[in-house]
Design an enzyme around this catalytic site. Sequence first.
Site, mmCIF file in Angstrom:
data_model
loop_
_atom_site.group_PDB
_atom_site.id
_atom_site.type_symbol
_atom_site.label_atom_id
_atom_site.label_comp_id
_atom_site.label_asym_id
_atom_site.label_seq_id
_atom_site.Cartn_x
_atom_site.Cartn_y
_atom_site.Cartn_z
ATOM 1 N N ASP A 11 0.811 -1.169 0.136
ATOM 2 C CA ASP A 11 0.019 -0.024 -0.036
ATOM 3 C C ASP A 11 0.912 1.262 0.153
ATOM 4 O O ASP A 11 1.562 1.539 1.025
ATOM 5 C CB ASP A 11 -0.914 -0.161 1.243
ATOM 6 C CG ASP A 11 -1.754 1.091 1.344
ATOM 7 O OD1 ASP A 11 -1.709 2.191 0.537
ATOM 8 O OD2 ASP A 11 -2.713 1.245 2.497
ATOM 9 N N ASP A 52 -4.048 -1.702 -1.949
ATOM 10 C CA ASP A 52 -2.771 -2.239 -2.356
ATOM 11 C C ASP A 52 -2.347 -2.649 -3.834
ATOM 12 O O ASP A 52 -3.294 -2.880 -4.478
ATOM 13 C CB ASP A 52 -2.701 -3.720 -1.499
ATOM 14 C CG ASP A 52 -3.001 -3.472 -0.114
ATOM 15 O OD1 ASP A 52 -2.102 -2.880 0.440
ATOM 16 O OD2 ASP A 52 -4.129 -4.110 0.257
ATOM 17 N N TYR A 89 -3.577 9.748 0.239
ATOM 18 C CA TYR A 89 -3.556 9.523 1.697
ATOM 19 C C TYR A 89 -2.542 8.189 1.814
ATOM 20 O O TYR A 89 -2.580 7.086 0.854
ATOM 21 C CB TYR A 89 -5.043 8.984 1.874
ATOM 22 C CG TYR A 89 -5.000 9.186 3.514
ATOM 23 C CD1 TYR A 89 -4.770 10.042 4.246
ATOM 24 C CD2 TYR A 89 -5.282 7.882 4.345
ATOM 25 C CE1 TYR A 89 -4.956 10.251 5.523
ATOM 26 C CE2 TYR A 89 -5.535 8.022 5.608
ATOM 27 C CZ TYR A 89 -5.043 9.069 6.358
ATOM 28 O OH TYR A 89 -4.898 9.112 7.764
ATOM 29 N N TYR A 230 0.972 0.265 14.813
ATOM 30 C CA TYR A 230 0.048 0.058 13.751
ATOM 31 C C TYR A 230 0.565 0.861 12.288
ATOM 32 O O TYR A 230 0.933 1.888 12.638
ATOM 33 C CB TYR A 230 -1.314 0.725 14.031
ATOM 34 C CG TYR A 230 -2.159 0.915 12.903
ATOM 35 C CD1 TYR A 230 -2.871 -0.271 12.486
ATOM 36 C CD2 TYR A 230 -2.375 1.928 12.236
ATOM 37 C CE1 TYR A 230 -3.409 -0.272 11.326
ATOM 38 C CE2 TYR A 230 -3.032 2.058 10.969
ATOM 39 C CZ TYR A 230 -3.713 1.024 10.505
ATOM 40 O OH TYR A 230 -4.586 0.946 9.451
ATOM 41 N N LYS A 233 -3.065 -2.827 8.141
ATOM 42 C CA LYS A 233 -3.335 -4.247 8.131
ATOM 43 C C LYS A 233 -2.428 -4.833 6.897
ATOM 44 O O LYS A 233 -1.924 -4.089 6.131
ATOM 45 C CB LYS A 233 -4.517 -4.557 7.674
ATOM 46 C CG LYS A 233 -5.427 -5.689 8.716
ATOM 47 C CD LYS A 233 -5.208 -5.772 9.900
ATOM 48 C CE LYS A 233 -5.641 -6.816 10.728
ATOM 49 N NZ LYS A 233 -5.162 -6.979 12.004
ATOM 50 N N GLN A 243 -4.967 -27.909 -10.339
ATOM 51 C CA GLN A 243 -5.356 -29.095 -11.555
ATOM 52 C C GLN A 243 -4.132 -30.139 -11.381
ATOM 53 O O GLN A 243 -3.215 -29.751 -10.697
ATOM 54 C CB GLN A 243 -5.481 -28.560 -12.856
ATOM 55 C CG GLN A 243 -6.584 -27.462 -13.073
ATOM 56 C CD GLN A 243 -7.747 -27.748 -12.966
ATOM 57 O OE1 GLN A 243 -8.429 -26.954 -12.542
ATOM 58 N NE2 GLN A 243 -8.314 -29.095 -13.122
ATOM 59 N N ARG A 267 -9.910 -0.011 10.865
ATOM 60 C CA ARG A 267 -9.013 0.310 11.904
ATOM 61 C C ARG A 267 -8.024 -1.223 11.986
ATOM 62 O O ARG A 267 -7.623 -1.349 13.100
ATOM 63 C CB ARG A 267 -9.275 0.942 13.104
ATOM 64 C CG ARG A 267 -9.951 2.364 12.525
ATOM 65 C CD ARG A 267 -10.079 3.059 13.842
ATOM 66 N NE ARG A 267 -10.656 4.384 13.441
ATOM 67 C CZ ARG A 267 -9.875 5.364 13.067
ATOM 68 N NH1 ARG A 267 -8.744 5.511 13.047
ATOM 69 N NH2 ARG A 267 -10.496 6.547 12.820
#
Length: 374
Positions: A11, A52, A89, A230, A233, A243, A267
């Site tokens: 990201d 992402d 952002y 943080y 994620k 296959q 969040r």
Amino acid sequence: MKLTLSVIKADIGSIGGHVAPSQRLLDTVKAYIGKRASSLLLDHYISHTGDDIAILMTHTHGENDEAIHQLAWDAFRAGTDAAREEGLYGAGQDLLKTSFSGNVKGMGPAVAEMEIEERTSEPFLFFDADKSDPGAYNLPLYLAFTDVMNTPGLILSPNISSGYRFVIMDVSHTEGDRIIALNAPDELYDIAALHRDPERFVVESVWSRATGEQAAAVATSRLHNIAGKYTGKDDPVMLVRVQMNFPATGEILAPYAIGHFVGGGMRGSHQVPLMPVTLNTGISYFDGPPIVSCAGFCVHNGKLTEPVDGFAHPFLNTVRDHVADKAIEMRRQGFIGTAMLPMSELEYTGISEKLELLDKRFRVREAKPALAKS
Ligand code: F6R
Ligand code: MG
Ligand code: MG
């Protein structure tokens, strides 16, 4: 031929919040890779899922190759510059280190790679999930590679009836890769015991026991373990061969009809069902729901076909309605109990800071003296 499939994703900025990259950002990454591809890569495919951007590459340099990782890192750096110019952002959000040090693992971007002996026809699936973490793939892999209820091939096809070996990583161990290899079906209950906790025990790869070939590779990075705080994620990518000696495409895709609850959403701190979506889908409701896309390819001498969208079929519309209903139902519970992830998994520190302050205000009530009995 020996071929390496590498997918590296990050990201590096998005429009409208953590929703989707801008067209200019995608174009910048595509142009960067396009210019340098001919000397290093056999082919590539660039897409986005949520906020992402993923770079899928085919080459002959093997896994963890410095030049391949550097190419992706530099493309994300170039993209970050473009994202900053546009004021996107979270520009550069997943590039956690300032300089490249040989391998993007542990630097923020998610990586899934496998070196394979290319089959005459080599069909494989590339999964990309947003607003979730790597454990999101545990249940679909468990069902697809071990459960006859999902994968009748395990009893119908002699090619796959010997079962699969799971390599599972303890992602809470940050000093190095702590892994265990377990065989299905012999050690099924051991695999199940670990799968119970998908925030800690994450399937890293799956291997055919009959031929020793690798069937699946999953990105196992935990961003908050890398950064210690943080940073978004993990939004994992995964490659799965299908296959013949592996489950059929439909057996790999079937578990996504469940819409199982995964850690993520708003969040990065909630339990929300995983919705299978079409390629290049953005994010919406409750910064989610957590989404997963699937691009199917055949690769021949390293050249990729165009992708076929694994989740575009009309059947998936009913699945999506069902997942949306589950998400709304859980959201009615707000922040209480299982609706929010346990303390150790919260991606923001607000609650622990609050609890520390409140802790100081707790008092143990003095016991009343017992009444004298006559
Ligand atoms: C989840 C995610 C978003 C953000 C949320 C707040 O992984 O990326 O849900 O956590 O939009 O973002 P900030 O803190 O950047 O305002
Ligand atoms: Mg973001
Ligand atoms: Mg994301």
